[in-house]
Design an enzyme around this catalytic site. Structure first.
Site, PDB file in Angstrom:
ATOM      1  N   SER A 292       0.776  -0.912  -0.213  1.00 23.71           N
ATOM      2  CA  SER A 292      -0.263  -0.076   0.377  1.00 23.71           C
ATOM      3  C   SER A 292       0.924   1.267  -0.527  1.00 23.71           C
ATOM      4  CB  SER A 292      -1.022   0.212   0.847  1.00 23.71           C
ATOM      5  OG  SER A 292      -0.456  -0.330   2.106  1.00 23.71           O
TER       6      SER A 292
ATOM      7  N   HIS B 153      -4.826  -3.323  -3.204  1.00 20.61           N
ATOM      8  CA  HIS B 153      -4.900  -2.774  -4.064  1.00 20.61           C
ATOM      9  C   HIS B 153      -5.035  -2.939  -5.481  1.00 20.61           C
ATOM     10  CE1 HIS B 153      -4.289   0.858  -1.110  1.00 20.61           C
ATOM     11  NE2 HIS B 153      -3.707  -0.669  -0.689  1.00 20.61           N
TER      12      HIS B 153
ATOM     13  N   LYS C  15     -11.836   0.079  -1.973  1.00 20.83           N
ATOM     14  CA  LYS C  15     -10.212   0.901  -3.311  1.00 20.83           C
ATOM     15  C   LYS C  15     -10.712   1.468  -4.720  1.00 20.83           C
ATOM     16  CE  LYS C  15      -7.485   0.543   0.465  1.00 20.83           C
ATOM     17  NZ  LYS C  15      -6.819  -0.411   1.606  1.00 20.83           N
TER      18      LYS C  15
HETATM   19  C1  LIG Z   1      -6.705   0.125   2.792  1.00 18.88           C
HETATM   20  C2  LIG Z   1      -6.065  -1.352   3.238  1.00 18.88           C
HETATM   21  C3  LIG Z   1      -6.764  -2.399   4.271  1.00 18.88           C
HETATM   22  C4  LIG Z   1      -8.483  -1.884   4.542  1.00 18.88           C
HETATM   23  O1  LIG Z   1      -9.422  -1.805   3.987  1.00 18.88           O
HETATM   24  P1  LIG Z   1     -10.161  -0.954   4.860  1.00 18.88           P
HETATM   25  O2  LIG Z   1     -11.650  -1.667   3.940  1.00 18.88           O
HETATM   26  O3  LIG Z   1     -10.146   0.512   4.175  1.00 18.88           O
HETATM   27  O4  LIG Z   1     -10.825  -1.005   6.346  1.00 18.88           O
HETATM   28  C5  LIG Z   1      -6.557  -3.543   4.250  1.00 18.88           C
HETATM   29  N1  LIG Z   1      -4.908  -4.279   3.058  1.00 18.88           N
HETATM   30  C6  LIG Z   1      -4.331  -3.339   2.911  1.00 18.88           C
HETATM   31  C7  LIG Z   1      -3.034  -3.346   2.404  1.00 18.88           C
HETATM   32  C8  LIG Z   1      -5.199  -1.791   2.695  1.00 18.88           C
HETATM   33  O5  LIG Z   1      -4.707  -0.961   2.525  1.00 18.88           O
END
Ligand SMILES: *Cc1c(COP(=O)(O)O)cnc(C)c1O
Length: 402
Positions: free
Chosen positions: A189, A217, A248
């Site tokens: 991330s 991602h 995302k």
């Molecule tokens: C954003 C993210 C999460 C958390 O997901 P949310 O739905 O925003 O709680 C988990 N793992 C990774 C690698 C992330 O980038």
């Protein structure tokens, strides 16, 4: 209002004010910015237009008409809330339909929904591993993975980033001392690079471990069909838990574990974030269903292509001006700036210039590895990105970063 928070018995006061002051002194103070309107390529802050370069809404689906319509219709038909945990007041039709769609999308037997990626990781990891087990986690894994591992009570072994040879040695060393769960981000991330999944699949098979990939991602973005990192690397089996999120690239909210039928059953019985939390509401489920459909359609493929082009354009503009960017070809472009104060100054100056990007500091990244984390969207205009790169270069020069 000042709270007086004392040690038990009242001897010493450690005030909340002091604690906040310490956070400020270390350059780690966080605050939110109020933006008006939608999460589009351009947003408005205090009446000023800013190019949004820090959203994970990679494909621009967060305000797509198809998702909005699906959410509105589902609300009209099914109401606003799911009312309780699914084990309490029942699974709604939309939960089942979305799980079936996820399983088809990810080519797995089954899927189980979670309320967010954070809830998924804490729930899944603590359900799969416990006291006596060992969790092997990439050093740069997301915080929610670490939290899941801590919650599980299993031993946490962090291996050097993307170093499968080091992981092999660690697995060898721990032979016979418990069940092993290997966990990695698919796309990291904060760095935008990709895990060596093929090697990890080999290792997990050789050592009888389970492999979990957090593709928050990669899902929707990578691979011909947007199925994620595994699809891009041509891996069709060997990943036991494919975790992904809807918040995302899919422009909605929530998360899932795409797994075998048997693992789904175990998670449903063991994952406390699934059991003890009100399930996702109809509007969100319907928007996610629409997003999964869209991602697999020609429009989805087109948006992925746009995202790749915009990411290349931005990366090239930055590099040709003299910025050093790490290897990596995803939509996440980190510019490592070092210390927290320079980083925050950089992002504040960019806000004045009309470019919205977040400075990333510990504990999100290691100390001394602070960075501006630029994220691209399919809906960014090419001219806008070239303009933004010029602003970033100008500020970078003023700060002496290039
Ligand atoms: C954003 C993210 C999460 C958390 O997901 P949310 O739905 O925003 O709680 C988990 N793992 C990774 C690698 C992330 O980038």
């Amino acid at each position: 209002m000042h709270l007086h928070w004392l040690t038990i018995g009242g001897a010493v006061e450690i005030s909340i004010q002091q604690e906040l002051e310490q956070i400020r002194e270390r350059g780690l103070y966080r605050k939110t910015h109020l933006i008006q309107g939608r999460q589009s390529a351009w947003v408005e802050m205090d009446g000023k237009k800013l190019l949004l370069l820090c959203s994970n809404n990679y494909l621009g689906l967060a305000d797509h008409p198809a998702l909005i319509e699906a959410a509105v219709n589902a609300t009209t038909q099914f109401g606003v809330s799911s009312g309780a945990s699914r084990l309490v007041s029942g699974t709604m039709e939309l939960h089942e339909r979305l799980e079936a769609a996820v399983a088809r999308f990810k080519h797995t037997e089954a899927a189980l929904l979670f309320n967010s990626g954070y809830a998924a990781n804490t729930g899944i990891i603590s359900a799969l591993a416990g006291r006596g087990d060992i969790i092997f986690s990439d050093r740069l894994n997301h915080a929610s993975i670490i939290d899941g591992a801590l919650l599980s009570g299993a031993r946490l072994v962090r291996y050097p980033h993307n170093d499968h040879n080091a992981l092999a040695r660690l697995l060898e060393k721990q032979r016979g001392s418990g069940r092993a769960l290997i966990v990695t981000d698919g796309v990291f991330s904060m760095d935008g690079d990709i895990a060596p999944l093929r090697e990890l699949v080999g290792l997990k098979a050789a050592h009888g471990a389970l492999l979990m990939v957090d593709d928050a991602h990669g899902s929707g973005v990578l691979g011909e069909q947007g199925r994620g990192t595994a699809e891009m690397l041509g891996i069709t089996e060997g990943v036991d838990v494919l975790m992904g999120t809807f918040g995302k690239a899919l422009g909605s909210y929530g998360a899932y574990a795409a797994v075998s039928q048997e693992l789904r059953e175990l998670l449903l019985n063991r994952a406390r974030s699934f059991i003890f939390s009100t399930s996702l509401p109809p509007s969100v489920l319907a928007a996610s269903l629409a997003a999964i459909e869209l991602v697999q359609s020609p429009e989805g493929a087109n948006r992925r292509e746009q995202l790749r082009r915009k990411s290349d354009l931005f990366r090239n503009s930055m590099r040709s001006a003299g910025f050093t960017l790490p290897d990596g070809a995803t939509q996440i472009v980190p510019l490592v700036t070092g210390q927290a104060d320079t980083t925050m100054r950089f992002s504040e100056m960019l806000l004045d210039e009309g470019v919205y990007v977040q400075g990333i500091r510990p504990p999100t990244v290691p100390a001394g590895a602070c960075r501006l984390r630029f994220t691209l969207m399919a809906t960014h205009g090419s001219d806008d990105l070239i303009w933004a790169a010029e602003r970033i270069i100008a500020v970078g020069r003023r700060l002496g970063v290039i």
